[in-house]
Design an enzyme around this catalytic site. Structure first.
Site, mmCIF file in Angstrom:
data_model
loop_
_atom_site.group_PDB
_atom_site.id
_atom_site.type_symbol
_atom_site.label_atom_id
_atom_site.label_comp_id
_atom_site.label_asym_id
_atom_site.label_seq_id
_atom_site.Cartn_x
_atom_site.Cartn_y
_atom_site.Cartn_z
ATOM 1 N N CYS A 1 15.470 82.265 81.910
ATOM 2 C CA CYS A 1 16.190 83.432 81.384
ATOM 3 C C CYS A 1 17.669 83.077 81.324
ATOM 4 O O CYS A 1 18.021 81.890 81.318
ATOM 5 C CB CYS A 1 15.912 84.693 82.219
ATOM 6 S SG CYS A 1 16.404 84.577 83.950
ATOM 7 N N ARG B 1 14.861 87.919 85.717
ATOM 8 C CA ARG B 1 13.547 87.837 85.081
ATOM 9 C C ARG B 1 12.770 86.563 85.379
ATOM 10 O O ARG B 1 11.608 86.623 85.810
ATOM 11 C CB ARG B 1 13.703 87.987 83.553
ATOM 12 C CG ARG B 1 14.145 89.370 83.114
ATOM 13 C CD ARG B 1 14.638 89.383 81.678
ATOM 14 N NE ARG B 1 15.873 88.614 81.552
ATOM 15 C CZ ARG B 1 16.512 88.371 80.414
ATOM 16 N NH1 ARG B 1 16.002 88.823 79.285
ATOM 17 N NH2 ARG B 1 17.631 87.680 80.402
ATOM 18 N N ASP C 1 16.456 92.630 79.347
ATOM 19 C CA ASP C 1 17.325 92.202 80.447
ATOM 20 C C ASP C 1 17.634 93.413 81.335
ATOM 21 O O ASP C 1 18.263 94.367 80.877
ATOM 22 C CB ASP C 1 18.614 91.636 79.827
ATOM 23 C CG ASP C 1 19.580 91.125 80.864
ATOM 24 O OD1 ASP C 1 19.347 91.357 82.064
ATOM 25 O OD2 ASP C 1 20.572 90.497 80.469
HETATM 26 P P1 4NP Z 1 18.486 87.363 84.017
HETATM 27 O O1 4NP Z 1 19.511 88.607 84.041
HETATM 28 O O2 4NP Z 1 18.870 86.549 82.816
HETATM 29 O O3 4NP Z 1 17.161 88.006 83.897
HETATM 30 O O4 4NP Z 1 18.676 86.627 85.334
HETATM 31 C C1 4NP Z 1 20.892 88.467 83.988
HETATM 32 C C2 4NP Z 1 21.585 88.033 85.100
HETATM 33 C C3 4NP Z 1 22.961 87.937 85.049
HETATM 34 C C4 4NP Z 1 23.646 88.263 83.899
HETATM 35 C C5 4NP Z 1 22.956 88.696 82.785
HETATM 36 C C6 4NP Z 1 21.572 88.799 82.831
HETATM 37 N N1 4NP Z 1 25.067 88.175 83.864
HETATM 38 O O5 4NP Z 1 25.651 88.517 82.830
HETATM 39 O O6 4NP Z 1 25.673 87.760 84.864
#
Ligand code: 4NP
Length: 149
Positions: free
Chosen positions: A7, A13, A123
């Site tokens: 991800c 995720r 997300d």
């Molecule tokens: P992930 O979610 O991609 O599912 O781990 C996110 C985690 C952090 C961020 C965005 C999405 N961020 O912008 O820091």
């Protein structure tokens, strides 16, 4: 069979996808090796998101020991399949592919459930209520992956 879940941050995720597939593999002795990574460098070395950990453990999936790491080109050599959680992750991984063999390993995870629809796992990072939905979607996809391996 080695599977990498990817991800953006590797805190919400993909760690859940990793935990679910590993737990199914362990229970059924399928011998699937699973890891996860993020396309970004935002959270390298950090624990996974508390909300993701709490939701996963409520379903019996423990992701408390993992730490975020960034996707790297050598992952194309180390894994048989690379599952992107959303279309941005998919595009970012494909940009790093060196040849058609690398490209052939990359798939959108929800296409396992609805082939060709190119759906993304939403997300949940900026909201608080998306984590159960993420778990439900990924559980269905991982059951499908496990049943076909
Ligand atoms: P992930 O979610 O991609 O599912 O781990 C996110 C985690 C952090 C961020 C965005 C999405 N961020 O912008 O820091």
């Amino acid at each position: 069979m080695k599977v990498l879940m990817v991800c953006l941050g590797n805190i919400c995720r993909s760690p859940v996808a990793e935990g679910i597939l590993r737990s199914i593999s362990d229970k059924r002795n399928l011998g699937i090796e699973v890891e996860s990574a993020g396309t970004s460098s935002f959270h390298i070395g950090h624990k996974h998101d508390q909300r993701s950990m709490a939701n996963a453990i409520s379903h019996g999936v423990d992701i408390s020991k993992g730490r975020s790491r960034q996707f790297e080109v050598s992952d194309f050599d180390d894994f048989d399949r690379i599952y992107a959680m959303d279309s941005h992750n998919y595009d970012d991984i494909m940009q790093l592919a060196r040849d058609v063999e690398d490209e052939s390993k990359v798939k959108l995870i929800l296409n396992e459930v609805n082939p060709g629809e190119n759906n993304s796992v939403p997300d949940p990072y900026y909201g608080n209520d998306g984590f159960e939905n993420v778990f439900t979607l990924l559980n269905e996809a991982c059951e499908k992956i496990a049943s076909e391996i």
